[in-house]
Structure formats: C-alpha cells, structure tokens
Design a protein around this motif. Structure first.
Motif, PDB file in Angstrom:
ATOM      1  N   VAL A   1       0.818  -1.207   0.000  1.00 50.81           N
ATOM      2  CA  VAL A   1       0.000   0.000   0.000  1.00 50.81           C
ATOM      3  C   VAL A   1       0.855   1.263   0.000  1.00 50.81           C
ATOM      4  N   GLU A   2       2.086   1.200   0.481  1.00 52.83           N
ATOM      5  CA  GLU A   2       2.903   2.405   0.577  1.00 52.83           C
ATOM      6  C   GLU A   2       3.187   2.984  -0.801  1.00 52.83           C
ATOM      7  N   SER A   3       3.058   4.289  -0.884  1.00 56.69           N
ATOM      8  CA  SER A   3       3.266   5.014  -2.131  1.00 56.69           C
ATOM      9  C   SER A   3       4.145   6.219  -1.848  1.00 56.69           C
ATOM     10  N   TYR A   4       4.469   6.938  -2.912  1.00 52.93           N
ATOM     11  CA  TYR A   4       5.290   8.139  -2.782  1.00 52.93           C
ATOM     12  C   TYR A   4       4.419   9.378  -2.942  1.00 52.93           C
ATOM     13  N   PHE A   5       4.653  10.365  -2.095  1.00 47.72           N
ATOM     14  CA  PHE A   5       3.909  11.617  -2.110  1.00 47.72           C
ATOM     15  C   PHE A   5       4.878  12.784  -2.133  1.00 47.72           C
TER      16      PHE A   5
ATOM     17  N   LYS B   1       1.847   5.705   3.605  1.00 43.64           N
ATOM     18  CA  LYS B   1       0.667   4.901   3.300  1.00 43.64           C
ATOM     19  C   LYS B   1      -0.479   5.768   2.807  1.00 43.64           C
ATOM     20  N   ASP B   2      -0.634   6.934   3.428  1.00 43.69           N
ATOM     21  CA  ASP B   2      -1.746   7.821   3.105  1.00 43.69           C
ATOM     22  C   ASP B   2      -1.240   9.238   2.898  1.00 43.69           C
ATOM     23  N   LYS B   3      -2.126  10.063   2.340  1.00 41.83           N
ATOM     24  CA  LYS B   3      -1.806  11.482   2.185  1.00 41.83           C
ATOM     25  C   LYS B   3      -1.687  12.124   3.560  1.00 41.83           C
ATOM     26  N   THR B   4      -0.878  13.169   3.633  1.00 43.91           N
ATOM     27  CA  THR B   4      -0.746  13.951   4.865  1.00 43.91           C
ATOM     28  C   THR B   4      -1.336  15.335   4.602  1.00 43.91           C
ATOM     29  N   PRO B   5      -1.524  16.144   5.632  1.00 45.98           N
ATOM     30  CA  PRO B   5      -2.064  17.492   5.401  1.00 45.98           C
ATOM     31  C   PRO B   5      -1.169  18.358   4.514  1.00 45.98           C
ATOM     32  N   THR B   6       0.122  18.040   4.447  1.00 43.63           N
ATOM     33  CA  THR B   6       1.045  18.848   3.649  1.00 43.63           C
ATOM     34  C   THR B   6       1.273  18.276   2.248  1.00 43.63           C
ATOM     35  N   THR B   7       0.550  17.232   1.889  1.00 39.02           N
ATOM     36  CA  THR B   7       0.705  16.616   0.569  1.00 39.02           C
ATOM     37  C   THR B   7       0.221  17.565  -0.519  1.00 39.02           C
ATOM     38  N   ILE B   8       1.056  17.746  -1.545  1.00 40.16           N
ATOM     39  CA  ILE B   8       0.660  18.599  -2.664  1.00 40.16           C
ATOM     40  C   ILE B   8       0.534  17.811  -3.967  1.00 40.16           C
ATOM     41  N   ALA B   9       1.025  16.551  -3.971  1.00 36.25           N
ATOM     42  CA  ALA B   9       0.897  15.702  -5.159  1.00 36.25           C
ATOM     43  C   ALA B   9       1.061  14.243  -4.746  1.00 36.25           C
ATOM     44  N   GLY B  10       0.363  13.379  -5.424  1.00 33.18           N
ATOM     45  CA  GLY B  10       0.528  11.956  -5.160  1.00 33.18           C
ATOM     46  C   GLY B  10      -0.811  11.287  -4.972  1.00 33.18           C
ATOM     47  N   PRO B  11      -0.865  10.011  -4.841  1.00 37.41           N
ATOM     48  CA  PRO B  11       0.246   9.068  -4.669  1.00 37.41           C
ATOM     49  C   PRO B  11       0.872   8.645  -5.999  1.00 37.41           C
TER      50      PRO B  11
END
Length: 136
Positions: free
Chosen positions: A26-30, A45-55
């Motif tokens: 399940v782990e991906s790159y963000f 594993k999941d998006k974080t509040p600071t994610t701007i692109a991904g997974p």
C-alpha cells in the motif's frame, strides 16, 4: 490435538504474512511541502495534510511531479545561474592561463636578455666617460 495446534499456527502465520505484505504494497510516494516551503518526496501509506501531489507508484514519478509542483524560486534560479557562470569563467581563465604560460615565460626571458644588454651598454658608457674625463 497437535494437529489442531499446527493448523492454528499455520493459519496465524499466514494471516501475519498477508497483513505485512498488504501493508507493504500500500505504501506510495507523495510530494509534500513543509512549513518552510521546502518540497520533499516521502514514502507513506496515506496522504498527509502537507501533501501537494501523489500518490505515485515509484520515487522517480514523484520526483518529476515535485519539479512541476515546486518550481524553483527566482532567487534559486539566479543563484544557480550565477554559480554556473562563475564556474564557466573560472575554467576559461584556467585555459587562458595554460595557453599564455609559455608566452609569458618567453617574454620574461627576452626581457632578461634585453636587461643584460642594457647593463652591458651602461657599463661601456661609464668606462668611456671615465676615459674621456680629464685626469687631475
């Protein structure tokens, strides 16, 4: 009784291995941007509040997205350009120095020869003047 324990152990082991494999898959790159405005590629594993692109499936894909999502600031671009120009000028100066090296040495040798001839001429003139002065 032993057969039941063995079957129970095998089922538990199978469950643990499938769970671990499922979480690993399940782990991906963000691409995230931290509080200082710095963009980074993280594996999560999941998006974080600071994610701007991904997974993204691969780190390379995430790096490409990072370049698009987080372009360099004007300051960074100018700094990189200045560094490149400085390195270029430095290498050209080294080339010119290597090229001019033999010419400089030849000029120094020629100047030394001329200096020696001039000193000889001055010494001859001094002798001539001494010879022509009236003796007391």
């Amino acid at each position: 009784m032993k057969a039941r324990r063995l079957i129970g152990f095998l089922i538990a082991t199978f469950f643990v291995l499938t769970t671990v494999a499922a979480f690993a898959a399940v782990e991906s790159y963000f691409v995230i941007k931290d509080k200082n405005g710095v963009c980074k590629v993280l594996e999560a594993k999941d998006k974080t509040p600071t994610t701007i692109a991904g997974p993204f499936k691969t780190k390379e894909e995430a790096e490409k997205a990072k370049e698009k999502a987080c372009p360099q600031s004007t300051y960074e671009k100018l700094k990189n350009k200045a560094t490149e120009e400085f390195d270029k000028a430095k290498s050209e100066a080294e080339k010119l120095k290597e090229k001019a090296g033999p010419s400089i040495e030849k000029a120094k040798d020629a100047a030394e020869k001329l200096k020696g001839k001039a000193e000889e001429g001055i010494d001859k003139l001094k002798e001539k003047i001494k010879d022509e002065l009236p003796k007391k």
